[in-house]
Design a protein around this motif. Structure first.
Motif, mmCIF file in Angstrom:
data_model
loop_
_atom_site.group_PDB
_atom_site.id
_atom_site.type_symbol
_atom_site.label_atom_id
_atom_site.label_comp_id
_atom_site.label_asym_id
_atom_site.label_seq_id
_atom_site.Cartn_x
_atom_site.Cartn_y
_atom_site.Cartn_z
ATOM 1 N N UNK A 215 0.854 -1.181 0.000
ATOM 2 C CA UNK A 215 0.000 0.000 0.000
ATOM 3 C C UNK A 215 0.892 1.233 0.000
ATOM 4 N N UNK A 216 0.593 2.152 -0.911
ATOM 5 C CA UNK A 216 1.291 3.432 -1.019
ATOM 6 C C UNK A 216 0.332 4.494 -0.487
ATOM 7 N N UNK A 217 0.722 5.190 0.569
ATOM 8 C CA UNK A 217 -0.217 6.117 1.192
ATOM 9 C C UNK A 217 0.522 7.260 1.874
ATOM 10 N N UNK A 218 -0.267 8.260 2.289
ATOM 11 C CA UNK A 218 0.270 9.366 3.061
ATOM 12 C C UNK A 218 -0.696 9.680 4.193
ATOM 13 N N UNK A 219 -0.159 10.239 5.282
ATOM 14 C CA UNK A 219 -1.038 10.624 6.387
ATOM 15 C C UNK A 219 -1.992 11.714 5.916
ATOM 16 N N UNK A 220 -3.237 11.619 6.363
ATOM 17 C CA UNK A 220 -4.248 12.618 5.985
ATOM 18 C C UNK A 220 -5.338 12.625 7.045
ATOM 19 N N UNK A 221 -5.628 13.794 7.603
ATOM 20 C CA UNK A 221 -6.643 13.879 8.643
ATOM 21 C C UNK A 221 -6.267 12.997 9.821
ATOM 22 N N UNK A 222 -7.220 12.163 10.245
ATOM 23 C CA UNK A 222 -6.958 11.246 11.351
ATOM 24 C C UNK A 222 -6.477 9.888 10.862
ATOM 25 N N UNK A 223 -6.304 9.773 9.540
ATOM 26 C CA UNK A 223 -5.868 8.501 8.977
ATOM 27 C C UNK A 223 -4.928 8.704 7.811
#
Length: 328
Positions: A215-223
């Motif tokens: 999974x490729x992701x970035x922190x955003x909001x509370x998740x």
């Protein structure tokens, strides 16, 4: 604008970008040519090469708002969608980029440091300003579809080329390069990128990572935001990482959602906008996070977020990053 930040992750900001550099000497446009055996003759060769390029003009550019005639190669280009600035940086034509709306956002991506942190580029704010663009006095404006509502205004300032954005930078880089008569440089960049991708894909069987969920992701909001669409095809379809069931092109996902997926690999960038409520430091102390398979097995990799966007230089850097990780 917030929705665009979320969809883009690191790049699809609804920001408008324009850059203010003084046009550099002609020799800078031919850095990829040979000339190792020449010194004084090199200047003559470069001059004749630039003359040949200038001979391409006038040219007629067909684009999404019709046709635009450019009588000579633009020396100052205003850009209203920053991936198009990336495209010119990628092909070595950074000197024509004249000013950027959203420069501060672009400066968050390390791959662009050589271009954005030299105090040569004018920061034109976060939204399109006719006054700022007019003061820039560009030779041409390269715009995108969100500028259709102001296209006529832009066209009164300078010839304006409208190019619709794509999640795949290879769909747009030649169109952008064509505005300055440098399609061949764009084609060469694509060829070099694909050769690098092929070489890395050939090595993936040896790494044991092929077929593993990632999974490729970035922190955003509370998740988090994760990315799995066209822009991620090099990582999934070519390198062989596996998607998790139900993966969308992009979506928000909670920490509990990540735990349900429990991927073999996590590639994580930090929210460059500074808006995320969840930080990497907090994650380091979170028992759910620390219980993830990728974290326990040493397959959590913190990345710069430009590698998951539809950017020529970002995608090329992404291959380098994955290659380095796989060699460990």
């Amino acid at each position: 604008m917030l929705q665009s930040f979320k969809k883009w992750g690191l790049l699809p900001l609804l920001v408008i970008l324009l850059f203010s550099l003084t046009a550099a000497a002609c020799g800078n446009t031919s850095t990829n040519t040979g000339g190792n055996d020449s010194t004084s003759a090199g200047g003559s060769d470069a001059a004749s090469g630039n003359a040949a390029k200038d001979a391409k003009f006038p040219i007629t550019i067909k684009h999404d708002k019709g046709e635009t005639v450019l009588n000579e190669k633009p020396k100052k280009v205003a850009i209203t969608y920053f991936p198009y600035a990336d495209h010119l940086f990628a092909i070595g034509e950074q000197d024509v980029v004249a000013g950027v709306v959203g420069l501060k956002s672009l400066q968050n991506f390390p791959v662009y440091d050589p271009f954005t942190k030299q105090d040569k580029i004018a920061d034109l704010g976060d939204t399109a300003s006719m006054e700022s663009i007019l003061a820039l006095d560009p030779d041409v404006i390269i715009a995108w579809e969100d500028d259709e509502k102001i296209y006529d205004q832009l066209s009164k300032i300078a010839p304006t080329i409208l190019i619709r954005q794509s999640e795949n930078w290879q769909d747009t880089i030649e169109k952008v390069a064509a505005v300055i008569g440098e399609e061949d440089k764009a084609k060469q960049y694509i060829a070099d990128y694909n050769a690098k991708l092929d070489a890395l894909a050939a090595k993936m069987d040896e790494t044991g990572a092929k077929g593993k969920t990632a999974i490729f992701m970035m922190t955003w909001g509370k998740g988090f935001n994760y990315y799995g669409g066209v822009r991620m095809e090099p990582y999934y379809d070519r390198l062989g990482f596996a998607k998790f069931d139900g993966m969308e092109d992009w979506a928000e996902i909670s920490l509990e959602g990540v735990a349900d997926v429990n991927p073999d690999y996590i590639f994580l960038g930090e929210d460059f906008t500074g808006a995320a409520e969840l930080t990497l430091d907090e994650l380091a102390d979170n028992p759910v996070w620390n219980g993830l398979k990728a974290v326990k097995n040493g397959n959590l990799h913190v990345i710069d977020t430009e590698i998951v966007g539809p950017l020529a230089m970002g995608q090329s850097k992404g291959l380098d990053v994955i290659g380095q990780i796989m060699e460990k």
